[in-house]
Design a protein around this motif. Structure first.
Motif, PDB file in Angstrom:
ATOM      1  N   LYS A  58      12.030   0.851   3.294  1.00  0.00           N
ATOM      2  CA  LYS A  58      11.172   0.051   4.158  1.00  0.00           C
ATOM      3  C   LYS A  58       9.801  -0.105   3.502  1.00  0.00           C
ATOM      4  CE  LYS A  58      13.142   1.133   8.640  1.00  0.00           C
ATOM      5  NZ  LYS A  58      12.839   1.639   9.974  1.00  0.00           N
ATOM      6  N   THR A  59       9.230  -1.269   3.661  1.00  0.00           N
ATOM      7  CA  THR A  59       7.890  -1.538   3.150  1.00  0.00           C
ATOM      8  C   THR A  59       6.948  -1.632   4.337  1.00  0.00           C
ATOM      9  OG1 THR A  59       8.842  -2.836   1.365  1.00  0.00           O
ATOM     10  CG2 THR A  59       6.493  -3.123   1.779  1.00  0.00           C
ATOM     11  N   VAL A  60       5.903  -0.833   4.289  1.00  0.00           N
ATOM     12  CA  VAL A  60       4.942  -0.831   5.378  1.00  0.00           C
ATOM     13  C   VAL A  60       3.653  -1.488   4.862  1.00  0.00           C
ATOM     14  CG1 VAL A  60       3.617   0.610   6.953  1.00  0.00           C
ATOM     15  CG2 VAL A  60       5.935   1.264   6.324  1.00  0.00           C
ATOM     16  N   THR A  61       3.186  -2.502   5.549  1.00  0.00           N
ATOM     17  CA  THR A  61       1.963  -3.191   5.165  1.00  0.00           C
ATOM     18  C   THR A  61       0.907  -2.913   6.220  1.00  0.00           C
ATOM     19  OG1 THR A  61       3.294  -4.951   4.214  1.00  0.00           O
ATOM     20  CG2 THR A  61       0.972  -5.431   4.604  1.00  0.00           C
TER      21      THR A  61
END
Length: 173
Positions: A58-61
């Protein structure tokens, strides 16, 4: 021999039924479904063609915003300040006087023709009057013009053949 024939026919029919197109396609479809279920979603039969595989991570921005401080601008002018609407006064170009210098060698027809050709606001009657005044009084006042225009007229008339003498003087003199 009949039982042997019967046995062979039974085996042949069983074999034919096992390898018939409807049985083969059903068997192939089952095998294909089992195989595609084990593959990635790129080869899915759910319609829509190939699909992009979902990433396993998962990519968290996170977005950091800073509050802007209000800055007051000092107004140098008010919207209804009369100085803003003041029209600028333009100075008129300094005017110069153009004179035709009289000479006894002038041919009236030549001088009148050249004056009408070169000086824009000069008619034949005015040109004849200028010629007579210059011949009698030594010079004739032709008009007031901005410097560049007066000098252009004088230069063009001086280049005539035969020469027509002109003089440009400041209006203040």
């Amino acid at each position: 021999m009949a039982p042997l024939q019967t046995l062979l026919c039974t085996i042949g029919l069983t074999a034919a039924a096992a390898f018939s197109p409807s049985h083969i396609s059903h068997h192939v479809d089952q095998h294909h479904q089992q195989r595609t279920q084990s593959l990635s979603p790129l080869c899915s039969d759910k319609g829509g063609g190939s699909a992009i595989a979902a990433p396993k991570t998962k990519t968290v921005t996170t977005t950091v915003t800073k509050q802007k401080q209000k800055q007051e601008q000092k107004k140098k002018f008010k919207a209804n300040d009369p100085d803003l609407f003041k029209q600028e006064d333009f100075e008129d170009a300094p005017m110069f006087r153009l004179f035709l210098i009289g000479d006894e060698s002038y041919d009236q027809e030549h001088v009148v023709t050249r004056l009408v050709e070169i000086v824009e606001d000069c008619s034949e009657d005015n040109a004849a009057d200028y010629f007579k005044s210059a011949y009698q009084g030594g010079e004739a006042f032709m008009g007031k013009y901005p410097r560049e225009i007066a000098e252009t007229y004088a230069e063009q008339l001086t280049r005539s053949d035969p020469i027509i003498y002109m003089d440009v003087r400041d209006d203040k003199d």
